[in-house]
Motif scaffolding. Structure first.
Motif, mmCIF file in Angstrom:
data_model
loop_
_atom_site.group_PDB
_atom_site.id
_atom_site.type_symbol
_atom_site.label_atom_id
_atom_site.label_comp_id
_atom_site.label_asym_id
_atom_site.label_seq_id
_atom_site.Cartn_x
_atom_site.Cartn_y
_atom_site.Cartn_z
ATOM 1 N N GLN A 139 0.827 -1.202 0.000
ATOM 2 C CA GLN A 139 0.000 0.000 0.000
ATOM 3 C C GLN A 139 0.865 1.256 0.000
ATOM 4 O O GLN A 139 0.615 2.221 -0.726
ATOM 5 N N GLN A 140 1.945 1.215 0.824
ATOM 6 C CA GLN A 140 2.818 2.376 0.906
ATOM 7 C C GLN A 140 3.600 2.565 -0.395
ATOM 8 O O GLN A 140 3.841 3.690 -0.831
ATOM 9 N N ARG A 145 4.433 10.378 7.564
ATOM 10 C CA ARG A 145 4.740 9.370 8.586
ATOM 11 C C ARG A 145 5.704 8.313 8.045
ATOM 12 O O ARG A 145 6.381 7.645 8.827
ATOM 13 N N ILE A 146 5.728 8.147 6.708
ATOM 14 C CA ILE A 146 6.722 7.226 6.135
ATOM 15 C C ILE A 146 8.116 7.827 6.294
ATOM 16 O O ILE A 146 9.089 7.141 6.600
ATOM 17 N N ASP A 167 -5.115 12.813 3.965
ATOM 18 C CA ASP A 167 -4.678 11.593 4.674
ATOM 19 C C ASP A 167 -3.465 10.978 3.995
ATOM 20 O O ASP A 167 -2.561 10.463 4.659
ATOM 21 N N GLU A 168 -3.433 11.029 2.664
ATOM 22 C CA GLU A 168 -2.285 10.462 1.938
ATOM 23 C C GLU A 168 -1.037 11.284 2.224
ATOM 24 O O GLU A 168 0.061 10.735 2.381
ATOM 25 N N GLU A 179 0.174 10.306 5.531
ATOM 26 C CA GLU A 179 0.807 8.988 5.478
ATOM 27 C C GLU A 179 2.211 9.086 4.890
ATOM 28 O O GLU A 179 3.150 8.442 5.359
#
Lengths: 186, 67
Positions: A75-76, A100-101, A93-94, A97
Motif C-alpha cells: 500500500q505504501q 509518517r513514512i 490523509d495520503e 501517510e
C-alpha cells in the motif's frame, strides 16, 4: 549527485563490463553508491544496521539521512508511486501517510515535555522522609537525655541573668529586650 | 482555508502515545512523597523531643534567678 561523482571515479568501463551482482532494486540492502564503488560485493556479509545511515529524531537534524520507514508495504509503495505524479491529486490523509513514512515524530511530538519531574520530585521527597525516620530512631535509641540546662526553668533564669548582665547590648539579646516595659521588643 | 484544514488534520492525526510510568503514577508519587515527607518531618520537628536550640528571644519569659 553522489552517484554521478562515483560514476566519474570508476569510469564507464567498470560499470558496463561488471558481471557482479548489483544491489539495485534488492530492497534497501545497501545504498546504490556502495555497489557503484565496490561492484564485486557478492559473498560479502550483509551490512549490519548500525553501519548504515540511521534515522534520528533530533531538533538539530531536520532532514535525517534516511526515511523512517525502511521497508514499505504494498500500500505504501503504491502511495510513493502516486507521489511521483501531481501532488494536488493527493488527499490530506495520503499526505499525512507520506509524512509518517518519512518521519517518526513530528517536532511537536519530539519536543513534548513529560511528567517525569513528578516522579523525580516525589521520589526525592520520599527518601528525604526516610532520612527523618533515621533521626527519630537516633533520638529514641541512641542519644541520652539532654543536659538539665535546657529545661524551661533553667532557660528562663539563664535568660534573665544574661539580660541583667546586659549581654550583647548593641545588636544581640539585650538589644531585643525592652527594659522599660519588661518585655521583648516587637 | 485549505492550509488550515491540512494543519488541523495533521494535528488530529498525531498518534496518542501509550502513557508511560510518569503519566500513570506521577501525581501519586509526587503527592505520596510530599505527604510522607511532611508527616515524618512534622513529627521530627515537634514531637520527637529533639532540642533544636532555638533563640530565647520572643520565646522565653525571664525568671528571677538570684537566691
Amino acid at each position: 549527485m553522489l552517484a554521478s561523482r562515483a560514476f566519474s571515479l570508476i569510469g564507464k568501463r567498470a560499470i558496463s563490463t561488471s558481471i557482479c551482482v548489483r544491489a539495485h532494486g534488492h530492497g534497501n540492502q545497501k545504498p546504490e553508491w556502495v555497489s557503484l564503488l565496490f561492484p564485486c560485493t557478492a559473498g560479502v556479509v550483509k551490512a549490519e544496521d548500525f553501519s548504515l545511515p540511521a534515522y534520528v529524531d533530533r531538533r538539530d537534524v531536520p532532514l535525517p539521512e534516511v526515511a523512517f520507514v525502511r521497508d514499505l508495504s504494498a500500500q505504501q509503495k503504491a502511495l510513493k508511486e502516486k507521489e511521483k505524479a501531481s501532488w494536488t491529486a493527493l488527499s490530506v490523509d495520503e499526505k499525512v501517510e507520506l509524512y509518517r513514512i518519512k518521519f517518526n515524530e513530528s517536532y511537536a511530538e519530539m519536543n513534548k515535555g513529560t511528567n517525569e519531574w513528578k516522579t523525580v520530585l516525589g521520589g526525592v521527597l520520599f527518601f528525604l522522609g526516610i532520612t527523618g525516620l533515621i533521626l527519630i530512631w537516633q533520638k529514641h535509641y541512641m542519644y541520652g537525655p539532654i543536659p538539665h540546662t535546657f529545661s524551661d526553668e533553667w532557660l528562663s533564669m539563664q535568660t534573665k541573668r544574661m539580660l541583667d548582665m546586659r549581654i550583647n547590648p548593641v545588636e544581640g539579646i539585650s538589644a531585643q529586650w525592652d527594659f522599660e516595659k519588661n518585655e521583648w521588643k516587637k | 482555508l485549505a492550509r488550515g484544514v491540512q494543519h488541523t488534520a495533521v494535528r488530529q492525526a498525531h498518534r496518542k502515545h501509550e502513557p508511560n510510568f510518569h503519566d500513570k503514577y506521577g501525581n501519586l508519587v509526587l503527592l505520596g512523597g510530599a505527604a510522607a515527607f511532611t508527616a515524618v518531618w512534622g513529627y521530627v520537628l515537634t514531637q520527637a523531643g529533639i532540642e533544636w536550640g532555638l533563640s530565647p528571644v520572643g520565646r522565653i519569659t525571664p525568671k528571677e534567678w538570684r537566691e
